[in-house]
Design a protein around this motif. Structure first.
Motif, mmCIF file in Angstrom:
data_model
loop_
_atom_site.group_PDB
_atom_site.id
_atom_site.type_symbol
_atom_site.label_atom_id
_atom_site.label_comp_id
_atom_site.label_asym_id
_atom_site.label_seq_id
_atom_site.Cartn_x
_atom_site.Cartn_y
_atom_site.Cartn_z
ATOM 1 N N SER A 154 -1.107 -165.164 -64.474
ATOM 2 C CA SER A 154 -0.590 -164.063 -63.654
ATOM 3 C C SER A 154 -0.652 -162.704 -64.336
ATOM 4 N N ILE A 155 -0.875 -162.641 -65.655
ATOM 5 C CA ILE A 155 -0.896 -161.348 -66.334
ATOM 6 C C ILE A 155 -2.184 -161.203 -67.135
ATOM 7 N N PRO A 156 -2.622 -159.955 -67.380
ATOM 8 C CA PRO A 156 -3.836 -159.725 -68.177
ATOM 9 C C PRO A 156 -3.585 -160.057 -69.643
ATOM 10 N N PRO A 157 -4.652 -160.268 -70.413
ATOM 11 C CA PRO A 157 -4.497 -160.510 -71.849
ATOM 12 C C PRO A 157 -3.884 -159.303 -72.555
ATOM 13 N N PHE A 158 -3.208 -159.598 -73.668
ATOM 14 C CA PHE A 158 -2.625 -158.608 -74.564
ATOM 15 C C PHE A 158 -1.497 -157.815 -73.913
ATOM 16 N N MET A 159 -0.797 -158.482 -72.964
ATOM 17 C CA MET A 159 0.406 -157.906 -72.370
ATOM 18 C C MET A 159 1.532 -158.921 -72.489
ATOM 19 N N ARG A 160 2.679 -158.482 -73.010
ATOM 20 C CA ARG A 160 3.845 -159.358 -73.141
ATOM 21 C C ARG A 160 4.786 -159.087 -71.978
ATOM 22 N N TYR A 161 4.976 -160.121 -71.156
ATOM 23 C CA TYR A 161 5.789 -160.005 -69.950
ATOM 24 C C TYR A 161 7.154 -160.650 -70.221
ATOM 25 N N THR A 162 8.225 -159.884 -70.053
ATOM 26 C CA THR A 162 9.596 -160.364 -70.265
ATOM 27 C C THR A 162 10.338 -160.320 -68.939
ATOM 28 N N THR A 163 11.042 -161.416 -68.603
ATOM 29 C CA THR A 163 11.717 -161.475 -67.307
ATOM 30 C C THR A 163 12.917 -162.409 -67.378
ATOM 31 N N THR A 164 13.849 -162.196 -66.460
ATOM 32 C CA THR A 164 14.968 -163.111 -66.228
ATOM 33 C C THR A 164 14.821 -163.663 -64.824
ATOM 34 N N THR A 165 14.754 -164.986 -64.701
ATOM 35 C CA THR A 165 14.410 -165.619 -63.427
ATOM 36 C C THR A 165 15.442 -166.677 -63.078
ATOM 37 N N PRO A 166 15.886 -166.730 -61.793
ATOM 38 C CA PRO A 166 16.796 -167.809 -61.378
ATOM 39 C C PRO A 166 16.093 -169.167 -61.469
ATOM 40 N N LEU A 167 16.827 -170.176 -61.848
ATOM 41 C CA LEU A 167 16.295 -171.537 -61.929
ATOM 42 C C LEU A 167 16.337 -172.200 -60.565
ATOM 43 N N SER A 168 15.295 -172.954 -60.249
ATOM 44 C CA SER A 168 15.338 -173.808 -59.062
ATOM 45 C C SER A 168 16.206 -175.012 -59.376
ATOM 46 N N SER A 169 17.073 -175.366 -58.454
ATOM 47 C CA SER A 169 18.086 -176.379 -58.726
ATOM 48 C C SER A 169 17.491 -177.780 -58.744
ATOM 49 N N SER A 170 17.941 -178.578 -59.705
ATOM 50 C CA SER A 170 17.636 -180.008 -59.747
ATOM 51 C C SER A 170 18.885 -180.842 -59.537
ATOM 52 N N VAL A 171 20.018 -180.166 -59.191
ATOM 53 C CA VAL A 171 21.292 -180.853 -58.969
ATOM 54 C C VAL A 171 21.515 -180.970 -57.472
ATOM 55 N N ASP A 172 21.728 -182.160 -56.997
ATOM 56 C CA ASP A 172 21.918 -182.386 -55.564
ATOM 57 C C ASP A 172 23.124 -181.612 -55.043
ATOM 58 N N GLY A 173 22.907 -180.881 -53.943
ATOM 59 C CA GLY A 173 23.985 -180.166 -53.291
ATOM 60 C C GLY A 173 24.386 -178.867 -53.949
ATOM 61 N N VAL A 174 23.684 -178.450 -55.003
ATOM 62 C CA VAL A 174 24.006 -177.199 -55.697
ATOM 63 C C VAL A 174 22.786 -176.288 -55.625
ATOM 64 N N GLU A 175 22.975 -175.057 -55.130
ATOM 65 C CA GLU A 175 21.850 -174.136 -54.991
ATOM 66 C C GLU A 175 21.635 -173.299 -56.239
ATOM 67 N N SER A 176 22.711 -172.774 -56.822
ATOM 68 C CA SER A 176 22.587 -171.885 -57.976
ATOM 69 C C SER A 176 22.981 -172.637 -59.241
ATOM 70 N N VAL A 177 22.030 -172.769 -60.167
ATOM 71 C CA VAL A 177 22.308 -173.502 -61.404
ATOM 72 C C VAL A 177 22.103 -172.621 -62.631
ATOM 73 N N GLY A 178 21.901 -171.275 -62.424
ATOM 74 C CA GLY A 178 21.789 -170.384 -63.566
ATOM 75 C C GLY A 178 20.448 -169.676 -63.635
ATOM 76 N N THR A 179 20.271 -168.880 -64.681
ATOM 77 C CA THR A 179 19.036 -168.117 -64.880
ATOM 78 C C THR A 179 18.489 -168.396 -66.280
ATOM 79 N N ILE A 180 17.198 -168.078 -66.468
ATOM 80 C CA ILE A 180 16.561 -168.218 -67.767
ATOM 81 C C ILE A 180 15.824 -166.926 -68.093
ATOM 82 N N THR A 181 15.929 -166.493 -69.329
ATOM 83 C CA THR A 181 15.239 -165.295 -69.797
ATOM 84 C C THR A 181 14.171 -165.716 -70.809
ATOM 85 N N PHE A 182 12.954 -165.269 -70.580
ATOM 86 C CA PHE A 182 11.846 -165.655 -71.457
ATOM 87 C C PHE A 182 10.791 -164.558 -71.422
ATOM 88 N N SER A 183 9.840 -164.681 -72.342
ATOM 89 C CA SER A 183 8.687 -163.774 -72.342
ATOM 90 C C SER A 183 7.451 -164.567 -72.708
#
Length: 730
Positions: A154-183
């Motif tokens: 999704s990004i060109p070479p030699f670019m560092r992309y940093t983002t905080t993204t909501p996690l898709s839930s793997s827990v039954d009946g729960v929609e929001s399970v937190g966020t993850i920050t990565f680059s």
């Protein structure tokens, strides 16, 4: 605290620790992945993905690949999985379903801070990767909290992309399970191994130097830690942030683990493996018994090394087997190399093991490539799903394939590479079903000698004893590259001990088989002696006359130097006969030569195979008694022969020993004046003459007759006078 309570450790490396001190540059060094240079392009920091970027705009050269640096920074507001309202989270990176890297586990938190970097080397970034957050459980399977899919293209070479993204839930009946920050950062690097790379993972700014296969074998004479005088020991191993732990062996002072673990030997992980011996305590803190450090930088690659450490002032010993696989010989446990064995690699290996390069590395016998394709005809089980995986073993190397979950037709398409130390080694492939709560189930196994590893083949699996038919089939492609001169030299050196092989246990069926084998060999000898007896007794006059003439001519004209040549000619004739003699080689070999003598003829079988289901208790007792009696007689015959030869030298029968001494002196004088060929001629012609004149004459073997006069040790005990016997006291 704890360090002061540890006893001193006395290290003992088999072969002597002094052997490896000061070797310096004489030990082969690891070269790593061979990256030629790192890109010099400036790195641009971005927080949004460019909308106009297309992956098709870039073209890789033949010596280039992608290096993706992925940094897992933190997660926030995770869903609490544990009953205490917390979780023990870690993050797992999955690429191509076969490469898995993961962060450390942070206990009792919903906002873990990792700040761990990983490097992915790939040749195609069009596929999706994903990041999965798990809650670690000490007992049972880990719980999945949430995940995100990551588009590496999704990004060109030699670019560092940093983002905080909501996690898709793997827990039954729960929609929001937190966020993850990565680059993540995409770079293009040059490497001499670009054509080999499918996906390779490393952590941080590190290079992979090899794979360390460490087998924890056993412990001996451990100190008692429990009130009943026993111990519940296990071993912890650590290299950098990689940790492994053996199973706990309960209530023993002599545990046998025989477990193999793999460490990724990284440039940043150091070369010291920490090994510690612990006693398991239920409900309390475990007690450390002792520890040691294993410096793998002093161990030559591709050769097994046995390491033993012991507790000071005790008899306690723990033994390990260590083998380091360099890059060229890596099994693909976490390193998934190319799917195909390309022509360039084949040409390079053929050249490396050519006769012209024999003297360059005499210990490097050969190289085995195993391509594990798929398994078929796996039967379904009544309860649960089938989760197959394959274990590949040769000599003291062992690699385990990834588990393919819930399938009866698993596919791997993975290539494994192993060094060969002995061309006479055997490749073992075993198919297993992974179980969660009980021990893994063996479905089938096959043993393939290296000289039969030739190309693509479907193997029908056998049972765990390699006797009957097992469950399933494996489709495998194998290639062996070796130097025949190095292999010949290695044949006459001590064979490598297979440490992981379990010692044979007593088994009635095995005893029955071995008695049959001995009986069959005796009957073969009897058949030969019967044929010779028929010749010298002139029961077939034309055959006896021809044999006598042949004997006289052979003894008169054959020289000593001709005997090895005759042996070689006999082997050549045997090969030609098997190859062309019966019309169809396969039918003859499989139906006759490959069948043991006692099974082919039915002789030496006694009452047949042991059928316990249809035998009464009395019949079983009689059968075992007769079997044991036959084995006892055979052992007595062998032991008596050795004891009689010993007793001659110890003058236990003075007359016989004196007589033999005189005869040996006379024989020495006779051999000095008379050529040995004339002595043999006289002996043979005398045999034909005696039985030609009197066919009913009783033959004798003078050496056997002489030995029959010499007492064995039990007979000597019987001959002792009562006054010289040791009296029993008390």
């Amino acid at each position: 605290g704890q360090e002061q309570r540890r006893p001193n450790i006395q290290e003992n490396m088999q072969g002597g620790a002094d052997m490896i001190k000061g070797l310096g540059d004489t030990i082969p060094k690891f070269t790593g992945w061979g990256f030629i240079n790192e890109p010099q392009a400036e790195i641009t920091e971005i927080t949004e993905i460019p909308e106009d970027f297309r992956i098709g705009d870039e073209v890789l050269a033949e010596d280039e690949c992608y290096k993706i640096t992925l940094k897992i920074i933190q997660a926030n507001d995770l869903y609490p999985i544990d009953s205490n309202g917390m979780s023990d989270p870690y993050c797992e990176i999955n690429l191509h379903r076969d490469l898995q890297l993961k962060t450390k586990t942070i206990s009792k938190t919903l906002n873990p801070m990792w700040n761990e970097s990983f490097c992915l080397y790939i040749d195609d970034r069009s596929a999706l990767a994903n990041l999965v957050i798990y809650d670690y459980d000490l007992l049972g399977s880990n719980d999945r909290i949430g995940y995100i899919d990551l588009d590496l293209a999704s990004i060109p070479p030699f670019m560092r992309y940093t983002t905080t993204t909501p996690l898709s839930s793997s827990v039954d009946g729960v929609e929001s399970v937190g966020t993850i920050t990565f680059s993540y950062l995409v770079e293009i690097v040059k490497t001499e191994y670009a054509h080999d790379i499918k996906s390779i993972g490393t952590k941080g700014q590190e290079k992979l130097l090899g794979i360390i296969q460490l087998t924890v074998i056993e412990g001996m004479d451990l100190p008692p830690m429990n009130s009943d005088g026993t111990c519940d020991p296990y071993i912890r191993l650590q290299l950098g942030d990689q940790q492994h732990e053996t199973k706990v062996v309960h209530n023993t002072l002599n545990p046998k683990w025989r477990e193999t673990f793999e460490f990724r030997y990284l440039s940043t992980s150091g070369s010291i493996i920490q090994a510690s011996l612990w006693d398991n305590e239920v409900g309390l803190s475990d007690n450390i018994i002792g520890d040691t450090e294993i410096d793998v930088s002093k161990i030559a690659p591709n050769k097994p090394f046995k390491y033993i450490f012991g507790l000071d002032n005790t008899n306690t010993k723990i033994s390990f087997l260590i083998k380091i696989l360099k890059f060229a010989e890596l099994g693909a446990t976490e390193l998934q190399l190319q799917k195909e064995i390309n022509d360039a690699e084949s040409r390079l290996l053929a050249e490396s093991y050519s006769l012209a390069k024999t003297a360059q590395d005499i210990d490097n016998v050969g190289y085995l490539i195993v391509k594990l394709i798929r398994a078929t005809n796996i039967p379904n089980k009544r309860v649960g799903t089938m989760d197959p995986f394959v274990v590949i073993e040769i000599e003291n190397c062992r690699s385990v394939s990834p588990v393919r979950e819930d399938t009866l037709e698993p596919e791997w398409n993975l290539t494994y590479r192993f060094p060969i130390n002995d061309y006479h080694s055997v490749l073992y492939l075993s198919l297993w079903d992974e179980e969660d709560l009980v021990a893994n189930a063996l479905l089938g196994k096959i043993a393939i000698p290296l000289f039969n590893c030739k190309g693509l083949k479907k193997y029908i699996l056998k049972d765990d004893q390699l006797k009957g038919v097992g469950k399933g089939e494996l489709i495998v492609e194998t290639s062996v590259f070796y130097n025949p001169i190095r292999a010949a030299v290695r044949t006459f050196t001590p064979k490598e001990e297979i440490i992981m092989k379990e010692p044979d246990k007593f088994d009635i069926s095995l005893l029955q088989r071995d008695v049959k084998r001995i009986t069959a060999q005796v009957e073969i000898l009897q058949d030969v002696m019967e044929g010779v007896d028929n010749i010298i007794r002139w029961r077939s006059k034309p055959l006896s006359l021809f044999s006598m003439i042949f004997f006289v001519l052979a003894v008169y004209y054959i020289e000593i130097w001709m005997l090895p040549l005759l042996g070689g000619c006999a082997l050549l004739w045997s090969w030609l006969y098997m190859r062309y003699g019966r019309g169809k080689f396969e039918t003859y070999v499989e139906g006759v030569l490959n069948t043991p003598y006692y099974l082919r003829t039915g002789r030496g079988e006694g009452d047949g195979n042991l059928d316990e289901a249809n035998m009464s208790i009395t019949e079983r007792f009689d059968y075992i008694y007769n079997l044991a009696a036959t084995g006892q007689q055979t052992l007595d015959l062998v032991a008596s022969l050795a004891e009689k030869i010993k007793n001659i030298g110890q003058w236990k029968n003075p007359y016989a020993s004196c007589l033999l001494m005189i005869l040996l002196c006379v024989a020495s004088v006779a051999l000095y004046f008379i050529p040995i060929r004339y002595i043999v001629l006289g002996w043979g012609i005398n045999k034909f003459r005696k039985f030609g004149m009197d066919p009913n004459l009783i033959d004798n073997f003078e050496v056997e007759d002489f030995l029959s006069r010499i007492p064995s040790d039990p007979q000597l005990q019987e001959l002792k006078e009562p006054s010289r016997l040791r009296r029993r006291t008390g």
